[in-house]
Every structure is written in C-alpha cells, then in structure tokens.
Write an enzyme that holds these catalytic residues in place. Structure first.
Site, PDB file in Angstrom:
ATOM      1  CB  SER A 322      54.478  75.834  -7.516  1.00 37.41           C
ATOM      2  OG  SER A 322      55.573  76.605  -7.957  1.00 37.41           O
ATOM      3  CD1 TRP A 325      51.703  77.865 -14.087  1.00 34.08           C
ATOM      4  CD2 TRP A 325      53.917  78.102 -13.887  1.00 34.08           C
ATOM      5  NE1 TRP A 325      52.057  79.034 -14.710  1.00 34.08           N
ATOM      6  CE2 TRP A 325      53.405  79.211 -14.607  1.00 34.08           C
ATOM      7  CE3 TRP A 325      55.282  78.034 -13.646  1.00 34.08           C
ATOM      8  CZ2 TRP A 325      54.229  80.229 -15.067  1.00 34.08           C
ATOM      9  CZ3 TRP A 325      56.097  79.049 -14.101  1.00 34.08           C
ATOM     10  CH2 TRP A 325      55.574  80.136 -14.808  1.00 34.08           C
ATOM     11  CG  HIS A 326      58.065  75.730 -12.911  1.00 30.43           C
ATOM     12  ND1 HIS A 326      57.404  75.917 -11.712  1.00 30.43           N
ATOM     13  CD2 HIS A 326      58.843  76.833 -13.068  1.00 30.43           C
ATOM     14  CE1 HIS A 326      57.778  77.066 -11.172  1.00 30.43           C
ATOM     15  NE2 HIS A 326      58.639  77.643 -11.982  1.00 30.43           N
ATOM     16  N   GLY A 327      56.207  72.584 -15.883  1.00 32.30           N
ATOM     17  CA  GLY A 327      56.385  71.699 -17.025  1.00 32.30           C
ATOM     18  C   GLY A 327      55.722  70.348 -16.843  1.00 32.30           C
ATOM     19  CG  PHE A 484      58.907  76.812 -17.637  1.00 30.61           C
ATOM     20  CD1 PHE A 484      59.010  75.464 -17.924  1.00 30.61           C
ATOM     21  CD2 PHE A 484      59.948  77.441 -16.993  1.00 30.61           C
ATOM     22  CE1 PHE A 484      60.138  74.747 -17.574  1.00 30.61           C
ATOM     23  CE2 PHE A 484      61.085  76.737 -16.631  1.00 30.61           C
ATOM     24  CZ  PHE A 484      61.175  75.395 -16.919  1.00 30.61           C
TER      25      PHE A 484
END
Length: 484
Positions: A322, A325-327, A484
């Site tokens: 997670s 996934w954001h960066g 994102f």
C-alpha cells in the site's frame, strides 16, 4: 481537467445536457457519450496518454472474453497472468523505473562496483494507479467466475474511463459499476440534488480546508529547519487536514458527479479521523483501495488465518505494498511499515474488529474514553503523515526530531503565518459539521432531511459564502492524489 477549474464548470453542464436530452434514446448512446467525454476529460492533461488507457481497456476486454470461453485452467491462468503483466508492467515502468534504477546503482556503488546507467525523463500518466487497479479487478473477478465477462466494448470502455472517478478514484469494482452501464437510467431529481449537495461539500473540503492548509503546510515542511517544535507540529496538523480535505473532497465531487448521471459509486471515506483505533481508521480511509488490497492480496495470502507469524507477515506485506502504491520513494514504504506496526498489536490481541460502528451512537458527544482513543489514533495518524509528506527519509526523521525537541510545548510562531488562526477556526467548524453528519454518506448529507426549506437553503448559502470568502480559488491547485 481539474474539478476545481473553470474548464470543468463549463464541461459538466454541457455533458449533463447532452446525456439527458440528446443521447437519451438508448443506453448504448449514453454509454458512447460517457466514453467520448471521459476521453476528452482525461486528454485535457495530455492527449498522448489516451492510447495507454485505450490499450489497457482493449487488453482486459479481450482477456475477459477469452476467460469466459475457456475452461482449461492452464489457459485461464496464462490469460490472467498476461493481464496482470500488462497492467503492472505499465504501472511499473511509468511509476517505478527510475526508482529501481537509482537504488540499483546505489546498491552496486555501496559494494564497490559502481555502474553507469541513465535515468529516463518519464512523465507519470495521471490516474494510472487507479484505472489499472480497476481493470485488473475485472480480469481477476472474471477469472474467479464471480463476474460474467461483457461482450459490449462500449460499456466496458465506459466502466474503465468513467470520468468522475477516472483519475483519483474511488477504485470501483466491476461487480458494482459495470452492471450499471447495462441498466436503463432515468433522471431522478432527488438523486441529482443529493449529488449536487455532495459536490458542494467536496468543493468546500478542497478549496477551503485542503488548499488553505496546503499553503501553511508547504511553508513549514519546506523550511522545517527554521521552525521550533510547536510550529512543526502545527505544520503536521495542517498537512493532516490537507490530505483528508483534498482526497475525500475529490471523492465527494466524484461520487456526487456520478449521481448526476444516474450512477452510484462506493463511499471512499467514512469520517476516518473519528476512529478509535488504527484498524477502524483503515476501514474508513480510502475504502476502495484498502478493500481492493484486502480482497486481491491479503485474503489470497491467507488473511488472518494461520499462525501469528503468518498473520504478521500478511499485515506487513499489505501495508508495504500500500505504501509503495502511493509513490516511488522510501518515505511511502516507511509510512506503510509504520502503519503496519500500529495495526499488528490490535491483530495479535484480537482487538482489530472491536470498533465496527461509528463512534458515539445515539449520543451527541463521545465519552471521555472515546475522546481519548480518538485523539490517540489521530495523533498516530498525524505522525505517519509526516513520512507521507516529507521529501526523503532524512527530512522525515529530522522533522519528527524537531517536533520532539525541548521547544515542542511552546506557542507556535503564528506571527509568521497570518491567517493560520482563522484557518484553525475553520477546521474546528469543519470537524463539528462532520461530527454531526458522521452517520451519513458525507458531512452535510443530513441537510436533505430538513423539512424547513428556508433553513436548508440558508445552510447551503452559508457554505457557498464561506467558499467565496475563505476559499483558495485564485489558482487551480491540483489534487494530491493526481501524483499517484
């Protein structure tokens, strides 16, 4: 095209009129309009990436049909792997190529084997993390036989590119959104007015709360070595409300806009800052993503079954993914790891499902115990957001170190931030409205049940006036999650 832009203010009414009064002859015409206008909406940023979303749509449409035709398990697995490789491949190249390359070079240099490799000047397509996950969920659900593959390419394209939630969610499941493109849609006045109400609240969150918080948070975070601990804490507080107002504001506008066209999208935020523990927080924050990871990663790994070691492993995997996934930055990985550390004690002591209902049911105010747990959870969340906002790990650690310095209990440097006290008052008012409306779908959802039309419209007018007076509308500020 930004929701908070003049372009969208012109775009939305035009599409609305065309949808209900020109292309209302049949579903296929309306779906075609959705696709065409969604591509215009997405191409407003950079038309070159339209081919990317079109190709991703075509791949998963064909894969779905082939999965439906075949009963051979090896062929079905190969088709699913192909779909995942295409989507994750796009995401990996555009979002993580330079990250992995730079860390690869650093690792070899550390071990005395320097290598030369050139980074690429890659532009990250807006919303790629959202629509790739949406199409992947379709292929996975068809593979699992939880969904019948569609043979209507127009409807499937509309599902993938639906402009209200295309670039920043909610990440819709095909099981929820796709069937809506096959149902006759009639204009419903109450549904449309509810959509407008949620749009209004989303705009308030964005331009009054998020954008004003961003102004102060950016100054403090970008010059963190110049401020004492209490001011750094103030900056963290402003960013905490910035990211909530920004992202949940986008979701409110997206969900409200979808209602104008007869669609129901899933709730993406359920008043997360009123959570009493971190497990509750993650049931209420970015719900479409957390449930996606739960259903397609966490449960297949074994979920909460098995021994404690396996459970801890699964929690760490889900939170690290997670975060990543954001960066493409180690700060996001640290943010995910920290949230895993918050969550694990609740899991180990079977406390992760003790707060399933919204706080203070049938009460106007929380109990003292509830207030303490809410403030404690909010404090842990605010601490983790520092990693999310920081430029790199050194910045995050130095910022946190500054907060816990000897001057942490001094009065913040308000003289350097004219308007900060006014903003804090606005935040308190915002919290009050959200608290009162916490049982609804969004903060002012309950206004629809007020029978006194004069009072109801007075409340709408007050919100509009606050947006006009205090809203940061001088410039079109992008939503945080666009990156994102």
């Amino acid at each position: 095209m930004l929701f908070n832009s003049l372009d969208f203010a012109v775009f939305l009414p035009i599409v609305f009129v065309l949808y209900w009064f020109v292309f209302n002859r049949n579903l296929r015409s309306q779906n075609f309009l959705v696709v065409a206008t969604s591509y215009v909406f997405y191409g407003w940023w950079d038309w070159r990436f339209l081919g990317l979303i079109a190709f991703s749509t075509l791949v998963d449409f064909i894969v779905g049909i082939q999965l439906e035709k075949s009963e051979n398990i090896r062929i079905r697995k190969s088709l699913l792997v192909f779909s995942l490789l295409v989507n994750i491949g796009f995401l990996g190249f555009f979002k993580y190529y330079n990250f992995f390359l730079d860390n690869f070079i650093t690792a070899f240099t550390f071990f005395g084997m320097p290598i030369k490799a050139n980074s690429l000047n890659i532009i990250l397509p807006v919303g790629i993390s959202f629509y790739t996950f949406q199409t992947m969920s379709y292929s996975i659900d068809v593979y699992r036989k939880r969904l019948v593959a569609t043979k209507d390419f127009i409807a499937f394209s509309a599902f993938v590119s639906f402009f209200p939630q295309l670039v920043a969610g909610p990440i819709e499941r095909a099981t929820n959104l796709l069937p809506q493109f096959f149902k006759e849609r009639k204009f419903e006045y109450l549904l449309a007015t509810d959509g407008l109400r949620q749009i209004l609240w989303g705009v308030f969150k964005k331009v009054v709360i998020a954008d004003n918080c961003a102004e102060f948070a950016n100054i403090i975070f970008n010059n963190s070595t110049d401020y004492q601990g209490s001011t750094l804490l103030l900056g963290a507080l402003f960013f905490t409300f910035q990211i909530y107002g920004d992202f949940s504001g986008y979701s409110d506008i997206a969900i409200g806009t979808a209602r104008l066209f007869g669609f129901n999208l899933m709730q993406n935020f359920a008043f997360p800052y009123f959570s009493r523990d971190m497990a509750e927080f993650w049931r209420r924050w970015h719900i479409s993503l957390t449930t996606w990871f739960r259903d397609y990663v966490y449960i297949p790994l074994g979920g909460s079954k098995g021994g404690k070691i396996q459970q801890i492993r699964n929690v760490f995997i889900i939170f690290l993914i997670s975060g990543f996934w954001h960066g493409a930055n180690w700060t996001f990985v640290a943010w995910g790891a920290l949230n895993a550390l918050y969550f694990i004690p609740l899991l180990l002591f079977a406390k992760n499902r003790q707060n399933l209902q919204i706080v203070a049911i049938d009460k106007k105010l929380p109990s003292f115990k509830e207030l303490i747990t809410i403030l404690g959870t909010f404090g842990l969340t605010m601490l983790s957001w520092i990693f999310f906002r920081a430029e790199d790990m050194n910045h995050a650690l130095s910022y946190i170190g500054g907060i816990f310095s000897h001057d942490a209990f001094t009065i913040p440097d308000f003289s350097s931030f004219p308007g900060a006290i006014t903003l804090l008052i606005l935040i308190l008012g915002f919290i009050s409205v959200e608290w009162k409306g916490r049982f609804g779908q969004y903060g002012i959802y309950g206004l629809q049940s007020i029978s006194n039309k004069t009072y109801r419209w007075a409340m709408y007018l007050i919100i509009i006036l606050i947006i006009d007076i205090f809203g940061n509308t001088s410039e079109e500020i992008e939503f945080i999650y666009f990156q994102f």
